[in-house]
Design a protein around this motif. Structure first.
Motif, PDB file in Angstrom:
ATOM      1  N   LEU A 194     -56.059 -48.179 -13.294  1.00 57.08           N
ATOM      2  CA  LEU A 194     -55.265 -47.525 -12.255  1.00 57.08           C
ATOM      3  C   LEU A 194     -54.508 -46.305 -12.759  1.00 57.08           C
ATOM      4  CD1 LEU A 194     -53.804 -50.632 -10.383  1.00 57.08           C
ATOM      5  CD2 LEU A 194     -55.909 -49.361  -9.937  1.00 57.08           C
ATOM      6  N   LEU A 196     -51.794 -46.272 -14.471  1.00 55.35           N
ATOM      7  CA  LEU A 196     -50.348 -46.501 -14.379  1.00 55.35           C
ATOM      8  C   LEU A 196     -49.841 -46.903 -15.766  1.00 55.35           C
ATOM      9  CD1 LEU A 196     -50.192 -48.474 -11.001  1.00 55.35           C
ATOM     10  CD2 LEU A 196     -49.317 -46.169 -11.412  1.00 55.35           C
ATOM     11  N   ALA A 263     -53.823 -52.979  -7.606  1.00 55.79           N
ATOM     12  CA  ALA A 263     -54.952 -52.106  -7.274  1.00 55.79           C
ATOM     13  C   ALA A 263     -54.801 -51.466  -5.890  1.00 55.79           C
ATOM     14  CB  ALA A 263     -56.266 -52.882  -7.363  1.00 55.79           C
ATOM     15  N   TYR A 265     -52.108 -50.179  -4.945  1.00 53.29           N
ATOM     16  CA  TYR A 265     -51.015 -49.211  -5.124  1.00 53.29           C
ATOM     17  C   TYR A 265     -49.898 -49.433  -4.113  1.00 53.29           C
ATOM     18  CZ  TYR A 265     -53.865 -46.431  -8.366  1.00 53.29           C
ATOM     19  OH  TYR A 265     -54.622 -45.979  -9.429  1.00 53.29           O
ATOM     20  N   ASP A 266     -49.837 -50.614  -3.510  1.00 54.32           N
ATOM     21  CA  ASP A 266     -48.759 -50.907  -2.571  1.00 54.32           C
ATOM     22  C   ASP A 266     -47.567 -51.439  -3.380  1.00 54.32           C
ATOM     23  OD1 ASP A 266     -46.980 -51.870  -0.706  1.00 54.32           O
ATOM     24  OD2 ASP A 266     -48.526 -52.780   0.559  1.00 54.32           O
ATOM     25  N   PRO A 267     -46.450 -50.694  -3.369  1.00 57.70           N
ATOM     26  CA  PRO A 267     -45.314 -51.076  -4.231  1.00 57.70           C
ATOM     27  C   PRO A 267     -44.652 -52.393  -3.845  1.00 57.70           C
ATOM     28  CG  PRO A 267     -45.108 -48.797  -3.487  1.00 57.70           C
ATOM     29  CD  PRO A 267     -46.207 -49.423  -2.660  1.00 57.70           C
ATOM     30  N   LYS A 308     -39.761 -48.639  -0.758  1.00 54.33           N
ATOM     31  CA  LYS A 308     -41.047 -49.292  -0.988  1.00 54.33           C
ATOM     32  C   LYS A 308     -42.203 -48.567  -0.303  1.00 54.33           C
ATOM     33  CE  LYS A 308     -40.331 -53.029  -3.538  1.00 54.33           C
ATOM     34  NZ  LYS A 308     -41.009 -53.208  -4.840  1.00 54.33           N
ATOM     35  N   GLU A 309     -41.917 -47.853   0.786  1.00 53.11           N
ATOM     36  CA  GLU A 309     -42.998 -47.183   1.514  1.00 53.11           C
ATOM     37  C   GLU A 309     -43.195 -45.791   0.928  1.00 53.11           C
ATOM     38  OE1 GLU A 309     -42.776 -46.790   5.889  1.00 53.11           O
ATOM     39  OE2 GLU A 309     -43.864 -48.683   5.855  1.00 53.11           O
ATOM     40  N   CYS A 310     -43.685 -45.756  -0.280  1.00 52.48           N
ATOM     41  CA  CYS A 310     -43.795 -44.493  -1.003  1.00 52.48           C
ATOM     42  C   CYS A 310     -44.820 -44.663  -2.114  1.00 52.48           C
ATOM     43  CB  CYS A 310     -42.436 -44.116  -1.583  1.00 52.48           C
ATOM     44  SG  CYS A 310     -41.752 -45.332  -2.715  1.00 52.48           S
ATOM     45  N   GLU A 311     -44.906 -43.651  -2.979  1.00 58.89           N
ATOM     46  CA  GLU A 311     -45.801 -43.720  -4.108  1.00 58.89           C
ATOM     47  C   GLU A 311     -45.335 -44.848  -5.041  1.00 58.89           C
ATOM     48  OE1 GLU A 311     -44.281 -41.200  -2.754  1.00 58.89           O
ATOM     49  OE2 GLU A 311     -45.354 -39.309  -3.009  1.00 58.89           O
ATOM     50  N   ALA A 313     -45.107 -45.119  -8.282  1.00 60.40           N
ATOM     51  CA  ALA A 313     -44.210 -44.750  -9.384  1.00 60.40           C
ATOM     52  C   ALA A 313     -42.792 -44.488  -8.899  1.00 60.40           C
ATOM     53  CB  ALA A 313     -44.751 -43.519 -10.119  1.00 60.40           C
ATOM     54  N   TYR A 314     -42.633 -44.135  -7.633  1.00 57.49           N
ATOM     55  CA  TYR A 314     -41.300 -43.790  -7.142  1.00 57.49           C
ATOM     56  C   TYR A 314     -40.603 -44.992  -6.505  1.00 57.49           C
ATOM     57  CZ  TYR A 314     -43.461 -39.145  -7.508  1.00 57.49           C
ATOM     58  OH  TYR A 314     -44.127 -38.038  -7.959  1.00 57.49           O
TER      59      TYR A 314
ATOM     60  N   LEU B  87     -43.754 -38.782   1.276  1.00 53.95           N
ATOM     61  CA  LEU B  87     -45.205 -38.607   1.429  1.00 53.95           C
ATOM     62  C   LEU B  87     -45.659 -39.140   2.786  1.00 53.95           C
ATOM     63  CD1 LEU B  87     -47.977 -37.851   0.232  1.00 53.95           C
ATOM     64  CD2 LEU B  87     -48.076 -40.131  -0.784  1.00 53.95           C
ATOM     65  N   ALA B 108     -48.268 -38.629  -9.026  1.00 58.36           N
ATOM     66  CA  ALA B 108     -48.176 -40.100  -9.107  1.00 58.36           C
ATOM     67  C   ALA B 108     -49.554 -40.722  -8.905  1.00 58.36           C
ATOM     68  CB  ALA B 108     -47.201 -40.630  -8.059  1.00 58.36           C
ATOM     69  N   SER B 109     -49.976 -41.548  -9.851  1.00 58.81           N
ATOM     70  CA  SER B 109     -51.243 -42.268  -9.709  1.00 58.81           C
ATOM     71  C   SER B 109     -51.214 -43.087  -8.423  1.00 58.81           C
ATOM     72  CB  SER B 109     -51.445 -43.211 -10.897  1.00 58.81           C
ATOM     73  OG  SER B 109     -51.506 -42.487 -12.105  1.00 58.81           O
ATOM     74  N   ARG B 114     -52.308 -44.332  -1.096  1.00 61.24           N
ATOM     75  CA  ARG B 114     -51.228 -44.536  -0.130  1.00 61.24           C
ATOM     76  C   ARG B 114     -51.453 -43.635   1.080  1.00 61.24           C
ATOM     77  NH1 ARG B 114     -48.588 -48.579   0.257  1.00 61.24           N
ATOM     78  NH2 ARG B 114     -46.442 -47.867   0.397  1.00 61.24           N
ATOM     79  N   TRP B 118     -52.175 -43.908   5.762  1.00 60.73           N
ATOM     80  CA  TRP B 118     -51.278 -43.333   6.769  1.00 60.73           C
ATOM     81  C   TRP B 118     -51.928 -42.268   7.633  1.00 60.73           C
ATOM     82  CZ3 TRP B 118     -47.596 -42.784   2.074  1.00 60.73           C
ATOM     83  CH2 TRP B 118     -46.941 -44.004   1.838  1.00 60.73           C
ATOM     84  N   THR B 130     -52.225 -39.938 -13.845  1.00 61.28           N
ATOM     85  CA  THR B 130     -53.135 -40.198 -14.962  1.00 61.28           C
ATOM     86  C   THR B 130     -54.254 -41.132 -14.504  1.00 61.28           C
ATOM     87  OG1 THR B 130     -51.655 -41.981 -15.665  1.00 61.28           O
ATOM     88  CG2 THR B 130     -51.378 -39.863 -16.734  1.00 61.28           C
ATOM     89  N   HIS B 131     -54.577 -41.069 -13.210  1.00 60.00           N
ATOM     90  CA  HIS B 131     -55.570 -41.972 -12.663  1.00 60.00           C
ATOM     91  C   HIS B 131     -56.963 -41.344 -12.616  1.00 60.00           C
ATOM     92  CE1 HIS B 131     -57.220 -44.106  -8.891  1.00 60.00           C
ATOM     93  NE2 HIS B 131     -57.496 -44.844  -9.927  1.00 60.00           N
TER      94      HIS B 131
END
Lengths: 421, 307
Positions: A194, A196, A263, A265-267, A308-311, A313-314, B87, B108-109, B114, B118, B130-131
């Motif tokens: 991934l 990450l 996998a 990518y859902d935080p 939580k509804e974001c990338e 890493a953030y 985003l 951001a990977s 995401r 949407w 880095t993905h």
């Protein structure tokens, strides 16, 4: 005070019997009660005790308050929760811990026992006034910088030593910070795929190894928060064999979920320490049964939607836990009620020094009781949770066990699966 | 055809080959006086760039324009994003404007994953953290096939900072799907853990560049940021260049037909010597041209064109 007669419930999973709750205590069965509850098919447990809860108040009342978190706890079968110190302001003074303690009393749904910060502002630089928190109205006994590791070995040694004066315990968030800079998830096959940044297991294991040696050296009590790796289990097993006074907790999510979930990518699956591998999950389950890991603690960590509804890493790390903990433990351990009572009530109450909690439902005990319907199965609906936040990783899952009623010192906080107030 | 291109793993051999064949047809256009096709007339392609990347953005812009799409460039700097827009809110805005495809570059990977949850339109990953960078892998595969005539059975060495490289991840996935043998080369600190299990069982790892070169058909040099030195991934730029840089003596170890690739931008003198970068073996400038053709093929196929 309303008295309750619970008819034919299986106390700690034993043969069906009647349970009378009167004047805040378990009473000798016999005579009439104000309310009768049909306990057929239900199991009575001592009220659950959570050693690791984030209630977010003061500071992030948009994510959770002492009241909403208390309600979530009661609905999850808890009668006591220990509130972590990483609020804003940080619970590093007698004033803040007393505020949290008072808010808990006002909500009146569970006993809210504040945990004090080890270091001022969780900055890891100098000790907070631990003694003042211990002698405050909140009578703090557990101290933790949870969210941050007390990484400085000298400071950790001092903290372990200092709290001996009032039988305190340091609850360590074991994470060597230099090994986890920028870390997003468990370091392994999945993080590589991934892209990450990895959070290596050794970052947890190295701190636990250091801390059990420090605790042994100064003869103090150490509690290890949210153990997440098979390697940590081995370190703890070794320490316990040597007689080190160490206890450890595991979260429901580390007993059930794995890093593969990242996998998406859902935080909602981002948590610290991160979800690990299936092999780690297996080792943690075995350690919990064996007693190398002493208790289950939720690490209930509410977060506002925008966090939580974001990338990935953030996003902030953490997931809800209070309302789903017992169903998950039930699905993992099966109906081993003595074991569940020990790992979720008796032992956490002992570690936290919470008198009146974690009893055996004997006549005369304070009536802190949870009634569970093990046959019921329930699909988790995030919208139905009592927590102010929605970050549950279990949404859509069907889990066994429904909390039917919870009593705090004889007062019903939950009846028929609904919060009383 | 798939709806989004988020990862090179989204492509099976058949789909990947279709894209490469389509790219070849697109490349034939470049020789004509009028370089434009009417295929995507009336469709809107948004370039959503959260990182500066002149090369990739211009390549996608040229690709969309040659297919007659309307192109909107949206860069994070000086936009609503710099005012703190999330985003998701940006995605909903683009959705409301009727974007048929969103090409996203993001630090951001997983950001493209995401985004794809949407918006209704197609999402193309133009590099995420880095993905992955799947269109780079497609243009690289296209370049190898154009130069060497095949991909199946080729020995490809990818050299350098694999740990932080989205180009490497996408290349390993795509090349393995298409039958090439990939060897990753670099200092152990820059090779991610469990790479073969993570990406492709056939991937090999070597810490010794010199031993890999005599059997390589392709050497792909990755950009190595000198900042990695501060994090102790390697001791110094000089030592890195000495152990893993492709210089002229090393280039001589390659078979006669072997090619040298680099996704750019290069650190001349660090991972690649100027004489190597400018040699006839180097495909670096071709890669840029092929990038437009490969991205045309991706947009064309994702947006419902027939090959």
């Amino acid at each position: 005070m309303t008295s309750y007669l619970i008819r034919g419930a299986r106390i700690l999973g034993g043969e069906p019997a009647d349970l009378l709750i009167r004047d805040g205590r378990i009473a000798e069965p016999g005579g009439a009660a104000d309310e009768t509850i049909d306990g057929t098919g239900l199991v009575a447990l001592p009220g659950l005790v959570d050693l690791h809860t984030h209630l977010r108040e003061p500071g992030r009342e948009d994510a959770e308050t002492v009241e909403t978190g208390s309600r979530a706890a009661a609905l999850g079968g808890y009668t006591a929760v220990c509130a972590m110190a990483n609020t804003s302001p940080v619970a590093d003074t007698a004033g803040v811990v007393e505020q949290v303690w008072r808010l808990g009393r006002e909500a009146g749904l569970v006993d809210v026992q504040p945990i004090g910060a080890v270091t001022v502002g969780l900055a890891g630089e100098r000790l907070a006034e631990l003694g003042a928190m211990a002698t405050s109205a909140a009578t703090v006994r557990i101290f933790s910088d949870d969210g941050q590791c007390v990484a400085d070995p000298r400071l950790m040694r001092r903290a372990l030593e200092y709290v001996k004066a009032f039988d305190g315990v340091i609850a360590q968030h074991a994470e060597e910070p230099r090994l986890t800079e920028g870390a997003q998830m468990h370091e392994g096959e999945v993080s590589t795929r991934l892209g990450l940044t990895g959070w290596p297991a050794v970052a947890e294991e190295a701190i636990i190894a250091r801390d059990v040696l420090l605790a042994e050296h100064v003869g103090s009590r150490l509690h290890v928060c949210h153990v997440s790796t098979a390697g940590s289990v081995e370190v703890l097993r070794h320490a316990k064999a040597r007689g080190v006074r160490v206890t450890a907790e595991v979260t429901p999510h580390h007993l059930l979920l794995t890093d593969e979930l990242a996998a998406s990518y859902d935080p909602v699956y981002k948590v610290n320490p991160p979800l690990r591998t299936a092999a780690d999950v297996q080792a943690l389950r075995e350690a919990l049964v064996e007693g190398v890991i002493d208790i289950v603690a939720t690490d209930h960590a509410p977060h506002a939607v925008e966090d939580k509804e974001c990338e990935w890493a953030y996003a902030r790390p953490g997931m809800l836990g209070l309302e789903t903990a017992l169903p998950i433990v039930l699905s993992v351990l099966g109906e081993r009620w003595e074991l569940i009572a020990d790992r979720m009530s008796r032992t956490p109450a002992r570690i936290a020094g919470l008198d009146g909690h974690g009893g055996s439902l004997a006549v005369g005990d304070p009536a802190n009781v949870t009634l569970v319907d093990p046959a019921a199965r329930r699909q988790v609906d995030a919208a139905e949770l009592a927590s102010r936040s929605r970050n549950t990783p279990y949404a859509g899952m069907t889990l066994p066990g429904r909390i039917v009623a919870t009593f705090l010192r004889g007062e019903a906080t939950v009846l028929d699966g609904k919060a009383v107030k | 055809m798939i709806r989004h291109l988020l990862s090179a793993a989204d492509l099976d051999a058949e789909t990947a080959t279709l894209i490469l064949d389509t790219a070849a047809e697109m490349a034939a256009l470049a020789g004509r006086e009028v370089k434009k096709l009417p295929t995507l007339r009336g469709r809107t392609v948004v370039n959503l760039f959260y990182e500066d990347s002149t090369r990739t953005r211009i390549s996608f812009e040229a690709a969309a324009k040659r297919l007659s799409a309307d192109v909107i460039n949206f860069s994070a700097k000086g936009s609503s994003v710099s005012k703190g827009e999330s985003l998701k809110d940006t995605a909903l805005t683009l959705q409301a404007m009727g974007a048929d495809a969103v090409v996203i570059r993001h630090p951001a990977s997983g950001a493209p994953h995401r985004l794809s949850s949407w918006v209704d339109g197609s999402v193309v990953n133009a590099g995420d953290g880095t993905h992955e960078h799947p269109t780079q892998a497609l243009l690289d595969a296209y370049t190898m096939r154009a130069r060497l005539g095949r991909l199946d059975g080729l020995n490809v060495a990818i050299v350098g900072d694999v740990l932080h490289s989205r180009v490497a991840r996408s290349n390993v996935l795509l090349l393995s799907t298409l039958g090439a043998n990939v060897t990753l080369v670099g200092p152990p600190t820059l090779i991610p853990v469990d790479i073969a299990a993570a990406l492709s069982k056939t991937t090999r790892v070597s810490y010794d560049l010199d031993s890999v070169l005599p059997d390589a058909d392709v050497v792909m040099m990755l950009r190595v940021q000198t900042e990695r030195m501060q994090d102790s991934y390697f001791p110094s730029a000089r030592e890195y260049a000495r152990r893993y840089g492709l210089d002229v003596p090393r280039m001589r170890k390659l078979p006669e037909h072997a090619i040298v690739m680099h996704p750019g931008p290069m650190n001349r003198g660090m991972e690649i010597a100027p004489e190597v970068a400018d040699s006839p073996r180097s495909t670096i400038v071709e890669q840029v041209a092929n990038g437009v053709s490969a991205r045309m093929a991706v947009l064309y196929l994702l947006l419902g064109g027939k090959a």
